[in-house]
Every structure is written in structure tokens, then in C-alpha cells.
Scaffold this motif. Structure first.
Motif, PDB file in Angstrom:
ATOM      1  N   ILE A 398       0.864  -1.175   0.000  1.00 37.89           N
ATOM      2  CA  ILE A 398       0.000   0.000   0.000  1.00 37.89           C
ATOM      3  C   ILE A 398       0.903   1.228   0.000  1.00 37.89           C
ATOM      4  CG2 ILE A 398      -1.638   1.325   1.397  1.00 37.89           C
ATOM      5  CD1 ILE A 398      -2.764  -1.318   2.371  1.00 37.89           C
ATOM      6  N   ARG A 399       0.591   2.197  -0.858  1.00 39.65           N
ATOM      7  CA  ARG A 399       1.431   3.394  -0.952  1.00 39.65           C
ATOM      8  C   ARG A 399       1.270   4.274   0.281  1.00 39.65           C
ATOM      9  NH1 ARG A 399       0.209   3.322  -6.587  1.00 39.65           N
ATOM     10  NH2 ARG A 399       2.061   2.780  -7.750  1.00 39.65           N
ATOM     11  N   ASP A 400       2.349   5.011   0.567  1.00 39.49           N
ATOM     12  CA  ASP A 400       2.350   5.900   1.738  1.00 39.49           C
ATOM     13  C   ASP A 400       1.195   6.895   1.705  1.00 39.49           C
ATOM     14  OD1 ASP A 400       4.572   4.577   2.495  1.00 39.49           O
ATOM     15  OD2 ASP A 400       5.989   6.201   2.112  1.00 39.49           O
ATOM     16  N   ASN A 401       0.918   7.433   0.488  1.00 37.48           N
ATOM     17  CA  ASN A 401      -0.097   8.492   0.417  1.00 37.48           C
ATOM     18  C   ASN A 401      -1.523   7.949   0.420  1.00 37.48           C
ATOM     19  OD1 ASN A 401      -0.210   7.355  -2.104  1.00 37.48           O
ATOM     20  ND2 ASN A 401       0.151   9.243  -3.245  1.00 37.48           N
ATOM     21  N   GLU A 402      -1.669   6.640   0.593  1.00 37.67           N
ATOM     22  CA  GLU A 402      -3.009   6.067   0.631  1.00 37.67           C
ATOM     23  C   GLU A 402      -3.509   5.784   2.041  1.00 37.67           C
ATOM     24  OE1 GLU A 402      -3.409   3.949  -3.665  1.00 37.67           O
ATOM     25  OE2 GLU A 402      -2.710   2.720  -1.991  1.00 37.67           O
ATOM     26  N   VAL A 403      -2.685   6.130   3.008  1.00 41.94           N
ATOM     27  CA  VAL A 403      -3.115   5.992   4.400  1.00 41.94           C
ATOM     28  C   VAL A 403      -2.703   7.236   5.181  1.00 41.94           C
ATOM     29  CG1 VAL A 403      -3.070   3.477   4.497  1.00 41.94           C
ATOM     30  CG2 VAL A 403      -0.988   4.742   4.945  1.00 41.94           C
ATOM     31  N   THR A 404      -3.464   7.564   6.175  1.00 36.82           N
ATOM     32  CA  THR A 404      -3.130   8.688   7.059  1.00 36.82           C
ATOM     33  C   THR A 404      -2.828   8.206   8.463  1.00 36.82           C
ATOM     34  OG1 THR A 404      -5.452   9.048   7.664  1.00 36.82           O
ATOM     35  CG2 THR A 404      -4.596  10.245   5.733  1.00 36.82           C
ATOM     36  N   MET A 405      -2.997   6.904   8.695  1.00 35.13           N
ATOM     37  CA  MET A 405      -2.812   6.355  10.041  1.00 35.13           C
ATOM     38  C   MET A 405      -2.184   4.973   9.964  1.00 35.13           C
ATOM     39  SD  MET A 405      -6.773   5.255  10.780  1.00 35.13           S
ATOM     40  CE  MET A 405      -7.343   6.898  10.330  1.00 35.13           C
ATOM     41  N   CYS A 406      -1.572   4.518  11.042  1.00 34.06           N
ATOM     42  CA  CYS A 406      -1.037   3.170  11.138  1.00 34.06           C
ATOM     43  C   CYS A 406      -2.187   2.182  10.953  1.00 34.06           C
ATOM     44  CB  CYS A 406      -0.368   2.967  12.491  1.00 34.06           C
ATOM     45  SG  CYS A 406       0.147   1.258  12.798  1.00 34.06           S
ATOM     46  N   MET A 407      -1.981   1.208  10.098  1.00 32.26           N
ATOM     47  CA  MET A 407      -3.050   0.276   9.790  1.00 32.26           C
ATOM     48  C   MET A 407      -3.231  -0.801  10.861  1.00 32.26           C
ATOM     49  SD  MET A 407      -2.531  -0.113   5.647  1.00 32.26           S
ATOM     50  CE  MET A 407      -4.123  -0.897   5.386  1.00 32.26           C
ATOM     51  N   LYS A 408      -2.429  -0.721  11.923  1.00 30.79           N
ATOM     52  CA  LYS A 408      -2.572  -1.648  13.047  1.00 30.79           C
ATOM     53  C   LYS A 408      -3.096  -0.939  14.296  1.00 30.79           C
ATOM     54  CE  LYS A 408      -1.464  -5.293  10.849  1.00 30.79           C
ATOM     55  NZ  LYS A 408      -2.472  -6.329  10.616  1.00 30.79           N
ATOM     56  N   CYS A 409      -2.365   0.086  14.739  1.00 31.09           N
ATOM     57  CA  CYS A 409      -2.804   0.760  15.967  1.00 31.09           C
ATOM     58  C   CYS A 409      -3.707   1.958  15.690  1.00 31.09           C
ATOM     59  CB  CYS A 409      -1.603   1.200  16.797  1.00 31.09           C
ATOM     60  SG  CYS A 409      -0.620   2.532  16.046  1.00 31.09           S
ATOM     61  N   LYS A 410      -3.818   2.363  14.423  1.00 39.99           N
ATOM     62  CA  LYS A 410      -4.713   3.432  13.963  1.00 39.99           C
ATOM     63  C   LYS A 410      -4.302   4.825  14.449  1.00 39.99           C
ATOM     64  CE  LYS A 410      -8.523   0.135  13.869  1.00 39.99           C
ATOM     65  NZ  LYS A 410      -7.679  -0.975  14.363  1.00 39.99           N
ATOM     66  N   GLU A 411      -3.077   4.949  14.948  1.00 42.70           N
ATOM     67  CA  GLU A 411      -2.575   6.268  15.345  1.00 42.70           C
ATOM     68  C   GLU A 411      -2.155   7.036  14.103  1.00 42.70           C
ATOM     69  OE1 GLU A 411      -2.415   7.791  18.281  1.00 42.70           O
ATOM     70  OE2 GLU A 411      -3.483   6.118  19.214  1.00 42.70           O
ATOM     71  N   PRO A 412      -2.450   8.352  14.052  1.00 46.57           N
ATOM     72  CA  PRO A 412      -2.083   9.154  12.866  1.00 46.57           C
ATOM     73  C   PRO A 412      -0.568   9.209  12.677  1.00 46.57           C
ATOM     74  CG  PRO A 412      -3.700  10.300  14.230  1.00 46.57           C
ATOM     75  CD  PRO A 412      -3.227   9.141  15.040  1.00 46.57           C
ATOM     76  N   PHE A 413      -0.137   9.200  11.415  1.00 48.99           N
ATOM     77  CA  PHE A 413       1.288   9.327  11.118  1.00 48.99           C
ATOM     78  C   PHE A 413       1.715  10.781  11.231  1.00 48.99           C
ATOM     79  CE2 PHE A 413       0.537   5.422   8.438  1.00 48.99           C
ATOM     80  CZ  PHE A 413       1.361   4.582   9.170  1.00 48.99           C
ATOM     81  N   ASN A 414       3.004  10.976  11.587  1.00 45.99           N
ATOM     82  CA  ASN A 414       3.609  12.301  11.501  1.00 45.99           C
ATOM     83  C   ASN A 414       5.078  12.121  11.156  1.00 45.99           C
ATOM     84  OD1 ASN A 414       5.298  12.321  14.065  1.00 45.99           O
ATOM     85  ND2 ASN A 414       3.251  11.954  14.940  1.00 45.99           N
ATOM     86  N   ALA A 415       5.704  13.198  10.721  1.00 41.49           N
ATOM     87  CA  ALA A 415       7.062  13.108  10.178  1.00 41.49           C
ATOM     88  C   ALA A 415       8.127  12.858  11.237  1.00 41.49           C
ATOM     89  CB  ALA A 415       7.392  14.378   9.406  1.00 41.49           C
ATOM     90  N   LEU A 416       7.821  13.088  12.504  1.00 45.41           N
ATOM     91  CA  LEU A 416       8.843  13.008  13.544  1.00 45.41           C
ATOM     92  C   LEU A 416       8.746  11.741  14.392  1.00 45.41           C
ATOM     93  CD1 LEU A 416       8.890  16.726  14.732  1.00 45.41           C
ATOM     94  CD2 LEU A 416      10.479  15.597  13.180  1.00 45.41           C
ATOM     95  N   THR A 417       7.636  11.539  15.049  1.00 50.25           N
ATOM     96  CA  THR A 417       7.556  10.467  16.034  1.00 50.25           C
ATOM     97  C   THR A 417       6.834   9.217  15.536  1.00 50.25           C
ATOM     98  OG1 THR A 417       5.496  11.372  16.937  1.00 50.25           O
ATOM     99  CG2 THR A 417       7.566  12.145  17.911  1.00 50.25           C
ATOM    100  N   ARG A 418       6.089   9.328  14.450  1.00 46.76           N
ATOM    101  CA  ARG A 418       5.367   8.152  13.962  1.00 46.76           C
ATOM    102  C   ARG A 418       5.438   8.116  12.434  1.00 46.76           C
ATOM    103  NH1 ARG A 418       2.232   4.848  16.974  1.00 46.76           N
ATOM    104  NH2 ARG A 418       2.134   6.379  18.641  1.00 46.76           N
ATOM    105  N   ARG A 419       6.558   7.571  11.958  1.00 45.50           N
ATOM    106  CA  ARG A 419       6.787   7.523  10.511  1.00 45.50           C
ATOM    107  C   ARG A 419       6.258   6.227   9.920  1.00 45.50           C
ATOM    108  NH1 ARG A 419      12.919   9.125   9.441  1.00 45.50           N
ATOM    109  NH2 ARG A 419      12.082   9.225   7.320  1.00 45.50           N
TER     110      ARG A 419
END
Length: 610
Positions: A398-419
Motif C-alpha cells: 500500500i502506498r504511503d499516500n493512501e493511508v493517514t494512520m497506522c493500519m494496526k494501531c490506527k494512530e495518525p502518522f507524523n514526520a517526527l515520532t510516527r513515521r
């Protein structure tokens, strides 16, 4: 005078020109000399033109025979002789060399000492003896030599490959000769094809010769008899000829791949090749690639440029067994299709739709590729591999730009702490916390790869702990999109909040609910709108852009904007039925709005990016 001349020409019999170009005129006592010569010259030119064609065919026969004898000499007196000298030292068995070159020495002797000298002599006396049928009749008793050579050809190729891999000295001798200018920088296998292809060449030249030969010519009987015997020999060799053409192509590809790939094998059948664009796994960039399709594998190659011309490096081999070929729909790139094998999954783009269909059809319909599963003209959405396939088959990333959150824990991605990271087993995009596990994967030659928590537990045989009960919005977008009445991107605004691009889905199972996701592969919806009882308003307002519409109920107002007016109307057609409580029908799609069922969702497991 003009009329008189015309009458004189009409009264004349046409002049006769024999095979040597000599002209005889049948004179009429009333005819004029000038008329006779004009008639004679015109007819002679025509006959001489045909005579020239016969001479050219005979000359081509001699020219190709000289080149052929030179190849036979190279095989017999260079390759075979050098290898036999080394074999006599005990480096490798003498029988190996004999079995590779079969009866090439006998074939060389006949052509160099008998057939070629006869052809050279005949062409030297062509003016008095313009014929080749009798010369080629001398060839026919020796055609059995070719049958023996052709019968041994597959075995020779296998031995050649086997001992090139097994013996460094054997390989060194061959490579040293192949590098010489006299060898034309071609492989030994290439030169060994010549005897297989020579008999059909005689047949082709003889057929052309007989077409130009007058019916009453003295050489016709010999030429026809020669053709009959040679054509029979060529017919018996058809299977070998087809194999030789295939092998010749395999050798060309072998050279294009830098002589590093094991593809020169009689069981390996070439089907198709072509330039293609490959879509990257992490983003939507496209890269030039090249494909070679064979009866049991697909070679995915990267072009490289050298002084000797374009070469290719094999990036991946994908086995035909179990391969899936699917046409896909991509918002950014038209004419895409997906090739999914156990070793790798690729999303590819053809330059034209017709080429895309051709690629799919060729792979699907080839008789030797019946294990391929093919789906055509269907929207394809990401589906997780079955547990039994995890680790054994390359997943679709799955491409990076097709999700906004971790597909397991559902936490939103961010550039620093959750890549973003990819699970190499299932292809999901997960955060670092959810991918902090490693396990050997069979499809990647049992190399250790980073996998998500769930895949790790499945692959190691541990029990997957049951999670907490999912909330009403915790449904994967792809799960809905794959069986939806309608899905696609819309711009969305609630109250005075900024506009944002969202993935909208009206599922078949919940046909009266509109789900809004941040991206097509998100595993949790941002919100849902139960459509029953809502009011639909698509009237234009000064503050709105084009193709906008609104859903309102009491104080709740939801604003949407489509990419086009036509797309907006298709959404409204479905929503206006749903708000009444009835089940809407899926609207038909067309070529210009295929992005409605947008599936960038069929991605690939790629080694081009981490």
C-alpha cells in the motif's frame, strides 16, 4: 510515317532472347530496319531484367555459401579444435566435445571441398552455363548429415551450458574465441544455429529461382527435383527450425542481459518483450523498465547503457506458476495493470490502452501459461493475503499516500515520532512500534524481513491475541470500497472548517450510510453520515466553487465538491435515493470518469524502495 511505323511494328513477331542474353530477330520483308531494332531492344531489356534476377539469385547462393563455409570453419577448426586440444590434456572429457559438435566436421568438409568449389566454378562460367539445379542435386544425398546434426542439437546445447558452468578452462576457451573479431563477437551457440537454418535457406532460394525460370528452360527439371528433396528435408526439420529461432532469440536476450542469466535452455520459450513503466511502491513516480516474458517466467529488468548498446539488469524473476494479472485503475496514471507473483508484485503502466490490453492478453492466453489467473476490466482493491500465503507470496504494498494512520494501531502518522513503514509480509503501512518484529520470509529466499505484529505472530505460530471490540468507524476503507455502490475522492467541508480531500464510500452492506476516510486504505473512518432523512441541495451559491452540493439535517450541514459536474451528478443520483430510505443502484462508469472507482489500492512489494 508515324502510322506506317506502327503498322510495321504490329506485323512483326517479337524477338527472342535466350538465357544468355543473345538476341535473334525474325525479319519481315516489309519491315524497316529501324523498327526491327526498336522492337528488339525493348523486348531484350525485359528478358535481360529477368535474366539479371536469375543471376542475382545464383550470386546470392554463392555469397551465402561462402559465409556459411566460414562459419563451419569457425566451428570445426577453431572452437572444436581448441576444445579438443584441451580435452586431450585431461581437463574435461573428449566425449563432451565430440557430443557437442556432433558431425560438424563432415558437414564442413562437404561444403568447403565440394559444394562451394562447384558453385564458384559454375558462376565463373555463367555466360555459357546459366544453371544451378544440377549443382544443388549434389547436395541432396548429404542431407542426412543435417538430420543427425539437428537431432543432436538440444543435447549439444545442454552439454555446452553444463560444461561452461562446470569447467573454468572450458568456459575460458570459448570466451577467448568469442571475443575475437573473426568470430563477430557472437556466442558459440549463435554460430551453432547456422547448420540448423541452412537447409531452409536453400529451399527459399530455389523457390525464388524457379519463379523466375522460364517453363521451357533446360534447368527446370533439375531445379524442381532438387527443390522437392530439399523441401522434404526442411519439412522434417520444421520443429528444430522453430526451436532454433527461439534459441537464437534466447541467445540475443542472454547477450542483452550481460551473459549473466541462465536462460539459454531448449525448454525456455520466448513469448514477448517490451518497454514498460513501473509505478513506485511508496509514491506515484514512474520508472522506465523492460520485460521479457517466457513460458515459465517473467524477467523484470532495469535498462543500463554501455558502449555496446542497451543492456539490461534483471531485477526480479517472477514465476508464471500462480501468477495473477489484473487491469487496474489509477488516478494519476492511465493504462495500468498489475502482475502479482510469488516472488514479487508489480504495478505497471503501458503507454496506450491497447498496449496494456495486449500485455494482459498475451500473458493470459498463452498456451504455456495456463496457471495464470486473469481478471479484466474490474476495479481491483487491496486485499490482505490469506494466512497460508503470508511469507510465501510477495504482498502488494500500500502506498504511503493512501493511508493517514497506522493500519494496526490506527494512530495518525507524523514526520517526527510516527513515521511510515511497510510490513514485508502483508504490505500494510504501519508505524515503527507496530513493525518492530523480524522473521524469515520464504518468497525472499528466507531472508529476515521487518513485519508487523500480527504477521509475526502468525508466521512464528503464536496465537494472535484478540483485540478490543472494534468501534463503529473501525472498518477498513478497502473492505468497503471493494464492494461498494459508489466510492471515490471528494472535497469535504463541515461548518466553517477548511476544505479537505476525503475518500468517500457508500457500501453495499450499509447502503444508507456515507463513510468518510482520510485515504483509500485507511483502517478507520474519520466520520460517517447516515443519509436517511437528509436534504440534498445542489443549488449554486456565490461562495461555493463549481460542482458543489450540500447535505443538511437540522443544524448539521455537510459540504461536498466533485472534480466535475458530471461526477457530481453521479454522486447525487445515488444519494438522492439513499436519503429516502431506498436502496440505490450503482451508476454506470465511463472512460472519462473511471477514477470514480479509484484504486491506487493495488500496490506492489517493491525492492526499488525501502
Amino acid at each position: 510515317m508515324g502510322d506506317g511505323s506502327a503498322e510495321q511494328r504490329d506485323d512483326h513477331s517479337p524477338p527472342h532472347t535466350d538465357r544468355t542474353g543473345r538476341e535473334s530477330l525474325t525479319k519481315n520483308e516489309d519491315s524497316g530496319t529501324e523498327s526491327e531494332h526498336r522492337n528488339g531492344e525493348g523486348s531484350t531489356d525485359q528478358k535481360e531484367t529477368n535474366e539479371q534476377k536469375l543471376f542475382k539469385i545464383a550470386s546470392e547462393l554463392l555469397h551465402t555459401e561462402k559465409a556459411y563455409v566460414a562459419r563451419l570453419n569457425l566451428l570445426d577448426q577453431v572452437f572444436c579444435l581448441k576444445l579438443m586440444e584441451e580435452a586431450n590434456k585431461g581437463t574435461f572429457p573428449v566425449e563432451v566435445v565430440k557430443n557437442i559438435f556432433s558431425n560438424i566436421s563432415s558437414i564442413h568438409t562437404f561444403h568447403s571441398q565440394f559444394l562451394l568449389p562447384d558453385l564458384e566454378k559454375r558462376m565463373g562460367e555463367w555466360a555459357s552455363t546459366p544453371r544451378i539445379g544440377d549443382i544443388l542435386q549434389k547436395l541432396t544425398p548429404f542431407l542426412k548429415m543435417y538430420a543427425e546434426y539437428v537431432k543432436n542439437f538440444d543435447k549439444a546445447m545442454e552439454l555446452l551450458k553444463q560444461w561452461t558452468d562446470r569447467s573454468p578452462q572450458f568456459k575460458a576457451i570459448i570466451q577467448e574465441i568469442q571475443s575475437q573479431e573473426a568470430c563477430g563477437f557472437l556466442t558459440l551457440q549463435h554460430h551453432m544455429l547456422e547448420p540448423v537454418q541452412r537447409v531452409p535457406r536453400y529451399e527459399m532460394l530455389l523457390k525464388d529461382y524457379l519463379k523466375k525460370l522460364p517453363e521451357d528452360d533446360s534447368d527446370r527439371r533439375d531445379a524442381e527435383k532438387s527443390l522437392e528433396i530439399i523441401a522434404t528435408a526442411a519439412t522434417h526439420s520444421n520443429s528444430a527450425i522453430r526451436k532454433s529461432e527461439n534459441l537464437k532469440k534466447l541467445i540475443e536476450i542472454y547477450e542483452m542481459l550481460g551473459e549473466e542469466e541462465d536462460i539459454v535452455n531448449p525448454s525456455n520459450e520466448f513469448i514477448k518483450e517490451g518497454q514498460i513503466l513501473k509505478l513506485a511502491a511508496r509514491n506515484t513516480s514512474a520508472m522506465e523498465r523492460y520485460l521479457f516474458l517466457f513460458n515459465h517466467m517473467l524477467l523484470y529488468c532495469v535498462p543500463k547503457f554501455s558502449l555496446g548498446g542497451t543492456k539490461y539488469t534483471v531485477r526480479t524473476r517472477i514465476g508464471i506458476d500462480g501468477m495473477k494479472v489484473l487491469e487496474t485503475i489509477n488516478e494519476d496514471y492511465p493504462h495500468t495493470f498489475q502482475v502479482s507473483g510469488k516472488e514479487r508484485t508489480l504495478e505497471l503502466q503501458a503507454r496506450y490502452r491497447s498496449v496494456c490490453k495486449c500485455h494482459i492478453t498475451v500473458v493470459h492466453t498463452n498456451e504455456l501459461s495456463k496457471s495464470i489467473v486473469h481478471r479484466h476490466n474490474e476495479p481491483v482493491f487491496f486485499t490482505r493475503l490469506q494466512n497460508a500465503e503470508l511469507g510465501k507470496r510477495a504482498p502488494r504494498w500500500i502506498r504511503d499516500n493512501e493511508v493517514t494512520m497506522c493500519m494496526k494501531c490506527k494512530e495518525p502518522f507524523n514526520a517526527l515520532t510516527r513515521r511510515r513503514h511497510h510490513c514485508r509480509a502483508c504490505g500494510y503501512v504501519v508505524c515503527w512500534k507496530c513493525s518492530d518484529n523480524k522473521v524469515a520470509l520464504e518468497y525472499d529466499n528466507n531472508k529476515t524481513n521487518k513485519v508487523c505484529r500480527d504477521c509475526f505472530l502468525i508466521l512464528t505460530g503464536e496465537r494472535v491475541a484478540e483485540g478490543k471490540k472494534k468501534g463503529i468507524l473501525e472498518i477498513e476503507a478497502a473492505q468497503f470500497s471493494g464492494s461498494s455502490i459508489m466510492c471515490g475522492f471528494l472535497q469535504y467541508c463541515e461548518k466553517n472548517k477548511p476544505w479537505q480531500k476525503v475518500w468517500c464510500v457508500i457500501p453495499e452492506k450499509e447502503c444508507l450510510v456515507l463513510y468518510l476516510y482520510g485515504a483509500p486504505q485507511d483502517v478507520k473512518a474519520q466520520s460517517s453520515i447516515p443519509l436517511l432523512g437528509y436534504t440534498v441541495d445542489d443549488s449554486a451559491r456565490p461562495t461555493d466553487g463549481q460542482a458543489t452540493f450540500r447535505l443538511s439535517q437540522s443544524k448539521s450541514i455537510h459540504n461536498f465538491a466533485a472534480e466535475s459536474e458530471e461526477l457530481k451528478q453521479r454522486w447525487l443520483k445515488v444519494i438522492r435515493v439513499a436519503v429516502t430510505g431506498e436502496v440505490p443502484e450503482c451508476p454506470p462508469t465511463n472512460g472519462s470518469n473511471a477514477t470514480l472507482t479509484d484504486n491506487n489500492n493495488t500496490q506492489e512489494a517493491s525492492t526499488d524502495s525501502s
